[in-house]
Every structure is written in structure tokens, then in C-alpha cells.
Enzyme design. Structure first.
Site, PDB file in Angstrom:
ATOM      1  N   GLU A 158       0.802  -1.226   0.000  1.00  0.00           N
ATOM      2  CA  GLU A 158       0.000   0.000   0.000  1.00  0.00           C
ATOM      3  C   GLU A 158       0.840   1.285   0.000  1.00  0.00           C
ATOM      4  O   GLU A 158       0.669   2.170   0.830  1.00  0.00           O
ATOM      5  CB  GLU A 158      -0.963  -0.011   1.187  1.00  0.00           C
ATOM      6  CG  GLU A 158      -1.915  -1.195   1.155  1.00  0.00           C
ATOM      7  CD  GLU A 158      -2.812  -1.275   2.380  1.00  0.00           C
ATOM      8  OE1 GLU A 158      -2.758  -0.368   3.245  1.00  0.00           O
ATOM      9  OE2 GLU A 158      -3.576  -2.250   2.493  1.00  0.00           O
ATOM     10  N   ASN A 201       1.915  -5.347  -3.033  1.00  0.00           N
ATOM     11  CA  ASN A 201       0.511  -5.592  -2.703  1.00  0.00           C
ATOM     12  C   ASN A 201      -0.206  -4.271  -2.452  1.00  0.00           C
ATOM     13  O   ASN A 201       0.334  -3.379  -1.799  1.00  0.00           O
ATOM     14  CB  ASN A 201       0.448  -6.462  -1.446  1.00  0.00           C
ATOM     15  CG  ASN A 201      -0.941  -6.994  -1.149  1.00  0.00           C
ATOM     16  OD1 ASN A 201      -1.540  -7.663  -1.981  1.00  0.00           O
ATOM     17  ND2 ASN A 201      -1.441  -6.727   0.046  1.00  0.00           N
ATOM     18  N   HIS A 237     -11.024  -6.004  -1.942  1.00  0.00           N
ATOM     19  CA  HIS A 237     -12.045  -5.716  -0.921  1.00  0.00           C
ATOM     20  C   HIS A 237     -13.218  -5.011  -1.611  1.00  0.00           C
ATOM     21  O   HIS A 237     -13.161  -3.805  -1.866  1.00  0.00           O
ATOM     22  CB  HIS A 237     -11.457  -4.827   0.180  1.00  0.00           C
ATOM     23  CG  HIS A 237     -10.326  -5.451   0.931  1.00  0.00           C
ATOM     24  ND1 HIS A 237     -10.463  -6.618   1.652  1.00  0.00           N
ATOM     25  CD2 HIS A 237      -9.027  -5.080   1.071  1.00  0.00           C
ATOM     26  CE1 HIS A 237      -9.307  -6.931   2.209  1.00  0.00           C
ATOM     27  NE2 HIS A 237      -8.412  -6.018   1.868  1.00  0.00           N
ATOM     28  N   GLU A 266      -6.426 -10.649  -0.711  1.00  0.00           N
ATOM     29  CA  GLU A 266      -7.214 -10.360   0.496  1.00  0.00           C
ATOM     30  C   GLU A 266      -8.703 -10.310   0.169  1.00  0.00           C
ATOM     31  O   GLU A 266      -9.450  -9.477   0.681  1.00  0.00           O
ATOM     32  CB  GLU A 266      -6.776  -9.036   1.132  1.00  0.00           C
ATOM     33  CG  GLU A 266      -5.305  -8.978   1.493  1.00  0.00           C
ATOM     34  CD  GLU A 266      -4.904  -7.666   2.152  1.00  0.00           C
ATOM     35  OE1 GLU A 266      -5.792  -6.948   2.681  1.00  0.00           O
ATOM     36  OE2 GLU A 266      -3.695  -7.347   2.137  1.00  0.00           O
ATOM     37  N   ASP A 268     -12.471 -10.271  -0.137  1.00  0.00           N
ATOM     38  CA  ASP A 268     -13.740 -10.383   0.580  1.00  0.00           C
ATOM     39  C   ASP A 268     -14.746  -9.476  -0.112  1.00  0.00           C
ATOM     40  O   ASP A 268     -14.397  -8.420  -0.628  1.00  0.00           O
ATOM     41  CB  ASP A 268     -13.626 -10.084   2.078  1.00  0.00           C
ATOM     42  CG  ASP A 268     -12.955  -8.761   2.413  1.00  0.00           C
ATOM     43  OD1 ASP A 268     -12.790  -7.914   1.516  1.00  0.00           O
ATOM     44  OD2 ASP A 268     -12.597  -8.560   3.586  1.00  0.00           O
TER      45      ASP A 268
END
Length: 448
Positions: A158, A201, A237, A266, A268
Site C-alpha cells: 500500500e 501488494n 475488498h 485479500e 472479501d
């Protein structure tokens, strides 16, 4: 663990067979009825974030062990957990996750080495020279502790701003070390563990936008100058305000075309029912359509422990029951929750069976053979999986093309795919026991 895979000559293989006694042990086929086994059938891993604090909960562990082939420590490898004070490293919680995952034959993703968040306060107080030393020492020490045990590392996490600027995010590293800190972190990481894949990432980079293009340009520059980077992680996300973008697959592909793997790291998706299921299926299909999309990690096992649990974003509800999203993912991966008996005589369905025999055995290794037999109809091709027990290592295969997901080998025909009704073919492998005499488990045979 990642199995090593070496080709031996047919003469060498024949010598091994001749030197060993022959034994036989048949093992029943198992359907690709879990996320991990279905993904392995597609040459991918399917992983989850794991919290050490939940490893004493039976339902959590049983779901984790059954469904997933890769694990990412959720918080246990971040800087505040591993180096709370300068030079004082603590690995207890992270070791719990890594040891559990490896005991189950799972790959481990390391998350994360350099990130602006979850930093202990002492890091931000360092001057530039001290910060550079501390950053490189942190990478060396954490990667050194886990050297040889981690499949992929999120080296830098990030580092770019949201919005339309494409600029770097303000952080102690950016503000004091400048743009070069990312390259320096990757070069340090390569030296610390040359075998691990090194990833950048980030989030909100899932579609083509200013932020993802800034990351793309960085990766393109790194590849052109030989900066060591192997993969890019897309967090994924999603919710109703930030849905799966229509150009998600195209975005993954443009990164893959730079010569790096892409991973969904990640995932979701908030919601429920059909809408959530459809979004999950779209993401999985996009990954499968990109050859260098090597795997998918969902950010948690169960809704009740999700970082945004009120949005019920995962594949298992709070009681560990499978949600419609689970069924959609399994189906997109080509699996079957109800199992597959391979069809029956006269039903007009192409089918096959896979059976295992140990053909040679010696103190340090063994040879195995898997026999593929067509059902009542001719088949044009076949696929099956073979799951090995850590720390066994596959040293050679023959008569099949193999791809790997954790300790699961997916075998497809190298030349021997077409079979008449009732006809058989076989493929084989040589395995170093490394102290384990366990027989491999052969999955269901899928015919086409």
C-alpha cells in the site's frame, strides 16, 4: 510446502525401480469437493488469512485444514508484531500460523515487511540513515527467520495514494527515503531469501485507474531494469459502493503481460445471497482466465472474525456453514460440493477413475503409479490430483504434465489423453520420503 520437481532420465528411473522391491496399495479417489482441491485442479492455490488466536477453536481449524491450501498470517508478521522495539524480534504468534500451515502441507504467504500502518512508534522517530538501516535489518531478520518456508512475500504494501493522482502515499519510508525505498526493499528481500517470490501488494488497484496505472508503471520500470519483483497482489475488498470492476480481468492481464504473476491476496465481498455469489464467481473466473494468476486468498475463514464482519463478506457464515458464495466459487473452480461418481455405464457421460499403486520402495524413497481408466464411453482427455504429505518431495514425474498448488500435484496427459471405453493408461513419479512413508492421496479423475 512447495514440492521440488526435478526431471530424471528414463534410465535413471528404471534403475530406481530395479533396485527396489515392488509393493502395491490401492487408494480410493476423492472428489474435488473443497476449495483447495478444486483450485489445485486448475493449477492454482486457494488460501485464507489465518489468525493465531483462533487456532484453538475446533471448527475454525477443521474448516481451515479441509478447505485451504495456502495461509497468510493476518496480523502476526506485521512490524508491530515482529519487532515491537528496535532489534527485539518476536515470532511466537507468526510461528504458530506458519507451523500449523506447513503441518497441513499448505503454502504460506508472508504479510507484510514494509508498510506505513501497524508500525511501532519507534520507527517513525528515526532519521533517514537510521530508518534505512532499520528497514533493511527488519527485512533481513524476518525473512531470515522464515527462509525456505514462505512461498510469496508482500515485500511492500500500500505505497500509493488513493484518488486520481497516482502519487506515492506519505509514510516514514516515503517521506525520509524517497521513491527509491521500494526498489531497495525488493533488492534486500531478494538477497534475504532468493527462493521466495517477491510481491508488491495494494488495494483499489483491481481495475484500470490512476492508482493501478501508477503501480503498473513502477512494475514495468522494475522489470526493465532488473529490479527483483515476481508478483503483484490485488487485495479485492469489494462492496456495493466499490464493486468488482468490469475491467478486472483485463487489468490482471496487463500486469501478467509484464512478466509477473498476479495473486488475489485479500478477497472479501460484502453482501449475501445471489448477488454476493455472482461477484465471487466473477472474480474466480477472471483469475482462471489469466494464466499467470496463480492463486486466490480470501481474507478470513468465517464472517464472525472478518475485519468487516457486519458486511458478512466471506464464504462461511458465523456457524461455519457454507454460503451461496462458497457454492459459486467451488463451481467456478470446477469442483462439486455433492461429489462426483464419474457417471455410470450407459449414461452417455464421459468418465474415468484414478487408482494408485506403489511400484517400488526403498529406505529413502518410493515410486508410485496412477492408473487412469476410462468409463463406459471413450474420453479425449483426463485430469486428476495427487496430494503428498510434507516433508516428502517429488523428484521426477513421467507420462504426465504436472502443475502444483501447495503439496497438491495436478496431473494432465502429456500424450496419453485419448482412451477407448474401458481402456487404461498411467503416469508415475519418484518421491523422496524425507522421513515420511505416507502414501499420497489420489483425487477424482475428471474426463472430457
Amino acid at each position: 510446502m512447495r514440492m521440488t520437481f526435478l526431471r530424471l532420465s528414463r534410465a535413471a528411473t528404471a534403475g530406481l525401480v530395479a533396485a527396489a522391491a515392488l509393493t502395491a496399495a490401492a487408494h480410493p479417489a476423492e472428489a474435488a469437493d473443497t476449495l483447495g482441491s478444486a483450485a489445485a485442479g486448475q493449477g492454482r492455490y486457494f488460501g485464507t488469512a489465518v489468525a493465531a488466536s483462533h487456532l484453538d477453536e475446533a471448527d475454525y481449524v477443521s474448516t481451515l485444514n479441509r478447505e485451504f491450501t495456502s495461509a497468510t498470517p493476518e496480523n502476526e508478521m506485521k512490524w508491530d508484531a515482529t519487532e515491537p522495539s528496535r532489534g527485539n524480534f518476536t515470532f511466537g504468534a507468526a510461528d504458530q500460523v506458519v507451523n500449523h500451515a506447513r503441518s497441513q502441507g499448505m503454502d504460506v504467504r508472508g504479510h507484510t515487511l514494509v508498510w506505513h500502518s501497524q508500525l511501532p512508534s519507534w520507527v517513525g522517530g528515526l532519521g533517514a540513515a537510521d530508518l534505512r538501516t532499520a528497514m533493511n535489518n527488519h527485512i533481513d531478520s524476518v525473512m531470515g527467520h522464515y527462509k525456505g518456508q514462505i512461498h510469496s512475500w508482500d515485500v511492500v504494501n500500500e505505497a500509493f495514494q488513493d484518488g486520481g493522482s497516482g502519487a506515492r502515499r506519505s509514510s516514514p519510508f516515503q517521506d525520509k527515503l524517497g521513491d527509491g525505498f521500494i526498489e531497495e526493499a525488493f533488492r534486500t528481500a531478494r538477497a534475504a531469501d532468493p527462493a521466495a517470490k517477491l510481491c508488491y501488494n495494494d488495494y483499489n488497484t483491481d481495475g484500470v485507474n490512476a492508482k493501478s496505472t501508477a503501480v503498473y508503471n513502477m512494475v514495468k520500470d522494475f522489470k526493465s531494469r532488473g529490479v527483483p519483483i515476481d508478483c503483484v497482489g490485488f487485495q479485492g475488498h469489494f462492496n456495493s459502493a466499490s464493486p468488482v470492476p468490469s475491467d478486472f480481468q483485463a487489468n490482471l492481464q496487463r500486469f501478467a503481460d509484464l512478466g509477473v504473476d498476479v495473486q488475489l491476496t485479500e478477497l472479501d465481498i460484502e453482501g449475501s445471497g445471489t448477488a454476493q455469489a455472482d461477484s465471487y464467481a466473477r472474480v474466480v473466473r477472471a483469475c482462471l482466465a489469466v494464466d499467470r494468476c496463480t492463486g486466490i486468498t480470501v481474507w478470513g475463514v468465517t464472517d464472525k472474525y472478518s475485519w468487516r464482519s457486519s458486511g458478512t463478506p466471506l464464504l462461511f457464515d458465523g456457524d461455519y456453514d457454507e454460503k451461496p458464495a462458497y457454492d459459486a466459487v467451488l463451481s467456478a473452480l470446477g469442483g462439486s460440493g455433492g461429489g462426483d461418481d464419474g457417471g455410470g455405464p450407459g449414461d452417455g457421460t464421459a468418465s474415468c477413475t484414478a487408482t494408485y499403486t506403489r511400484t517400488a520402495d526403498w529406505s529413502s524413497g518410493y515410486n508410485g503409479r496412477v492408473t487412469i481408466t476410462a468409463g463406459s464411453e471413450p474420453i479425449g482427455s483426463w485430469t486428476t490430483t495427487v496430494t503428498f504429505t510434507s516433508p516428502q518431495q517429488v523428484q521426477a514425474t513421467w507420462n504426465a504434465t504436472a502443475t502444483w498448488g501447495g503439496n497438491v500435484m495436478t496431473a494432465r496427459p502429456s500424450w496419453n489423453g485419448s482412451l477407448a471405453a474401458g481402456a487404461s493408461t498411467s503416469f508415475g513419479f519418484t518421491v523422496a520420503k524425507n522421513g515420511s512413508d505416507a502414501a499420497p492421496a489420489v483425487g477424482a479423475c475428471t474426463a472430457s
